[in-house]
Design a protein around this motif. Sequence first.
Motif, PDB file in Angstrom:
ATOM      1  N   ARG A   1     -10.109   3.466   0.860  1.00 28.13           N
ATOM      2  CA  ARG A   1     -10.011   4.502   1.892  1.00 28.13           C
ATOM      3  C   ARG A   1      -8.900   5.497   1.553  1.00 28.13           C
ATOM      4  N   LEU A   2      -7.759   4.971   1.069  1.00 29.15           N
ATOM      5  CA  LEU A   2      -6.648   5.856   0.708  1.00 29.15           C
ATOM      6  C   LEU A   2      -7.042   6.773  -0.450  1.00 29.15           C
ATOM      7  N   ALA A   3      -7.736   6.225  -1.444  1.00 33.56           N
ATOM      8  CA  ALA A   3      -8.180   7.043  -2.581  1.00 33.56           C
ATOM      9  C   ALA A   3      -9.152   8.125  -2.123  1.00 33.56           C
ATOM     10  N   ALA A   4      -9.995   7.794  -1.139  1.00 35.98           N
ATOM     11  CA  ALA A   4     -10.933   8.808  -0.627  1.00 35.98           C
ATOM     12  C   ALA A   4     -10.184   9.963   0.031  1.00 35.98           C
ATOM     13  N   TYR A   5      -9.122   9.652   0.786  1.00 34.42           N
ATOM     14  CA  TYR A   5      -8.330  10.716   1.417  1.00 34.42           C
ATOM     15  C   TYR A   5      -7.667  11.590   0.357  1.00 34.42           C
TER      16      TYR A   5
ATOM     17  N   ASP B   1      -5.739   3.498 -10.251  1.00 30.55           N
ATOM     18  CA  ASP B   1      -4.283   3.515 -10.382  1.00 30.55           C
ATOM     19  C   ASP B   1      -3.609   2.938  -9.139  1.00 30.55           C
ATOM     20  N   LEU B   2      -4.147   3.241  -7.974  1.00 29.40           N
ATOM     21  CA  LEU B   2      -3.574   2.677  -6.740  1.00 29.40           C
ATOM     22  C   LEU B   2      -3.699   1.152  -6.747  1.00 29.40           C
ATOM     23  N   TRP B   3      -4.875   0.654  -7.140  1.00 30.21           N
ATOM     24  CA  TRP B   3      -5.084  -0.794  -7.136  1.00 30.21           C
ATOM     25  C   TRP B   3      -4.233  -1.486  -8.202  1.00 30.21           C
ATOM     26  N   ALA B   4      -3.949  -0.790  -9.295  1.00 23.29           N
ATOM     27  CA  ALA B   4      -3.101  -1.384 -10.335  1.00 23.29           C
ATOM     28  C   ALA B   4      -1.707  -1.684  -9.783  1.00 23.29           C
ATOM     29  N   VAL B   5      -1.165  -0.792  -8.949  1.00 24.14           N
ATOM     30  CA  VAL B   5       0.147  -1.036  -8.342  1.00 24.14           C
ATOM     31  C   VAL B   5       0.076  -2.200  -7.364  1.00 24.14           C
ATOM     32  N   VAL B   6      -0.995  -2.254  -6.569  1.00 24.91           N
ATOM     33  CA  VAL B   6      -1.154  -3.364  -5.617  1.00 24.91           C
ATOM     34  C   VAL B   6      -1.254  -4.686  -6.365  1.00 24.91           C
ATOM     35  N   GLU B   7      -2.041  -4.725  -7.431  1.00 26.06           N
ATOM     36  CA  GLU B   7      -2.186  -5.945  -8.223  1.00 26.06           C
ATOM     37  C   GLU B   7      -0.848  -6.392  -8.808  1.00 26.06           C
ATOM     38  N   GLU B   8      -0.054  -5.431  -9.258  1.00 21.11           N
ATOM     39  CA  GLU B   8       1.227  -5.761  -9.873  1.00 21.11           C
ATOM     40  C   GLU B   8       2.171  -6.433  -8.888  1.00 21.11           C
ATOM     41  N   ARG B   9       2.116  -6.024  -7.633  1.00 18.26           N
ATOM     42  CA  ARG B   9       3.043  -6.555  -6.632  1.00 18.26           C
ATOM     43  C   ARG B   9       2.413  -7.598  -5.729  1.00 18.26           C
TER      44      ARG B   9
ATOM     45  N   ILE C   1       0.844  -1.205   0.000  1.00 10.77           N
ATOM     46  CA  ILE C   1       0.000   0.000   0.000  1.00 10.77           C
ATOM     47  C   ILE C   1       0.875   1.248   0.000  1.00 10.77           C
ATOM     48  N   HIS C   2       1.965   1.231   0.774  1.00 14.39           N
ATOM     49  CA  HIS C   2       2.895   2.356   0.774  1.00 14.39           C
ATOM     50  C   HIS C   2       3.506   2.560  -0.622  1.00 14.39           C
ATOM     51  N   ALA C   3       3.858   1.438  -1.281  1.00 17.33           N
ATOM     52  CA  ALA C   3       4.424   1.543  -2.618  1.00 17.33           C
ATOM     53  C   ALA C   3       3.421   2.128  -3.597  1.00 17.33           C
ATOM     54  N   ALA C   4       2.146   1.763  -3.439  1.00 19.60           N
ATOM     55  CA  ALA C   4       1.113   2.317  -4.325  1.00 19.60           C
ATOM     56  C   ALA C   4       0.977   3.821  -4.120  1.00 19.60           C
TER      57      ALA C   4
END
Length: 696
Positions: free
Chosen positions: A523-527, A490-498, A476-479
């Motif tokens: 939640r992170l995207a909402a912030y 876009d955030l979930w794409a990074v999580v999926e990749e790793r 999650i930090h990497a995303a």
Amino acid sequence: MRTYLLRSPAEEADAISRLLRERHVLEGVPWGSCAVIAHDSRQVAALEAELAAREVPARASGPGLALGAQRPVRDLVRLVELGMTDPGDWAADDVVDALLGTFGGLDAIELRRLRTALRHGEVADGGARSATELLVSGVRHPLELAAVDSREARRATRLGETLAALGAQARARATAHEMLWTAWERSSLARTWREASRGRGPLAEQADRDLDAVVALFQAAKRYTEREPDGEASTFLRAVLDSDVAEDRIEQPAVVDTVRVLTPAAAAGTSFDTIIIAGVQEGVWPNTRLRGGLLETWRLAEVVQNPDLPATGMLDRRRAAMHDELRLFVRALSRAERMLIVTAVDDDDTGPSVLFEMLPTPEPAASIPEHPLSLRGLVARHRRSLTAPRVPAAERAHAAGQLALLAAAGVAGASTDDWYGVAPPTSTAPLRDLEREDVRVSPSRLHALEECQLDWVIADLGGDRGGTTAGIGTIIHAALETAASGSEEDLWAVVEERWGELAFDAVWRERAERTRARDLVRRLAAYLRRFDDAGGRLIGAEKHFEVPIPLSDAGAHGAVLSGDIDRVEVTPSGEVVIVDLKTGKNEPQTDQKVADNPQLAAYQLAFSSGAIGQVAGLTSGGAKLLVLRPTAKKDYAEPTQQPFDDVQREKFVARVQRAVGVMRGTSFAAPYEVHCRDEFSYGLCRIHTVAAVSAS
């Protein structure tokens, strides 16, 4: 005649060993006059290994275990199979199994060290490969491991070179015998096991069994090559792994004074002073399962014997099978001359056979003394008496005298020189030496150090195993750092990749953690969306900083507070706020609870010291946590630490200096009552508080 119902298979093996030793040690019955009878060959093989592990000389009749069921053989065959496979097709699990196997030479801790070293090197070079990918690549190309100067890397390099040699032989169509010999010779285990087998005790007996298994494998490979000169090596290797039937013994082992472990058929025509019939379990003895039930081959014999028998006529074959089983049991009972013992296990998974209804009432398991009547057991008993609390002084003095006698006789483990924790420390040097290196203080570990010094030092020395939860937080930090935008997609794409970097124990656990990770991303995207809508501005993500900490005795080296800040934000009012992302479920969620948070304080010190770029001339708005799993019914929590003044800054610098003093120390305190004993803290220091689980 005596009967026993034990609580587990291990307790049954302990009881059998104790009863045999009673006959041998206390009543002078030779080992060769004792025998253990079990229903089938699988029980016989297991009992032989269990008795040998308890230092009862035992020898099984019959072929014993199948070759593929013995670990040295299985590991050697799988190593050769892996070498025959194209390196590009290697699965990560197969490489890890080879490294952890008999011929890889690594244990779980050493493998973790190697993975960590490879990952650190990759990150330092700017790469993004996971530790698993680096491990497989290193074994595939051993030169990649040359940069890691450690024993673990050298062992992995040797394994990679062995696999390369096996691959070259496979391409040259070498025989199975030749490839097995290459793998065995390169392992250098022949001399180690030979030396171990010359000793006495369980380790020597295990080395004997391992050597016998490897020799049997080479004999089988040689016979296969002679019978099938053009046969494929892979066919033989797969047959070894898939076979459940042991190889026939060409010659019988030499008759020595050992306890015989037999099946009822093998016991025919023999008699022994003491007979123990073991494993009389429901479904095992009697075994009334009908043979040939799938194709009903038994009908052929009935038709030949009785051509006029109607198609619907059938003998009660189950009753005949029961009669056969009863005859086997009576044959086993009749082999005893003086002492007959019958044992079974009664636990949650299995129970005693109905045959127990015809036997005397079982004696309680507690009637069998715990002392195993062996030198090893005697040493263990006296060591426990000498070291356990609340032991009378007279008993303690007797134990010390007995241990002295055993040590003088050369009994292993009796001398205090061999006891763990008695030898002096190998080094009393400080953990951090300013003459050689800087003391680097991590903001994220300050709280752990202040809470329990022992917990901190165990983690610092590599004792923290990590876990799936920590791995998800890292992704999650990497995303947050690398995503193309702050959108949920876009955030979930990074999580999926790793996501493939994580290892799960079961499929359902992977599904549950993926659902949790998706919720954290939401939640992170909402912030991030609300931050942009409010007119906030991002200075940078994962901003690295280093702040020198003044020390009175600093010389060529000193102390440095260093770390990485998740986000440096500027509010619409022009204040700089430092944000630390938290994905755990036990994080503080109010301003009061983060008022003295050392991690946020470290970030504020970095800001006030000018260690964060691009913020010159801006005022501080403090630091805050972004907690994505709050207990309240909202998407996230933002507990904030107010900006530092000069007094708070000096207090925190003194706090870091005290932490540096601990990190440079030679001993580390453990607040046992407050932290280490807490069942809910899950601290690493609990390894020193968990009581022993062995009873004898």
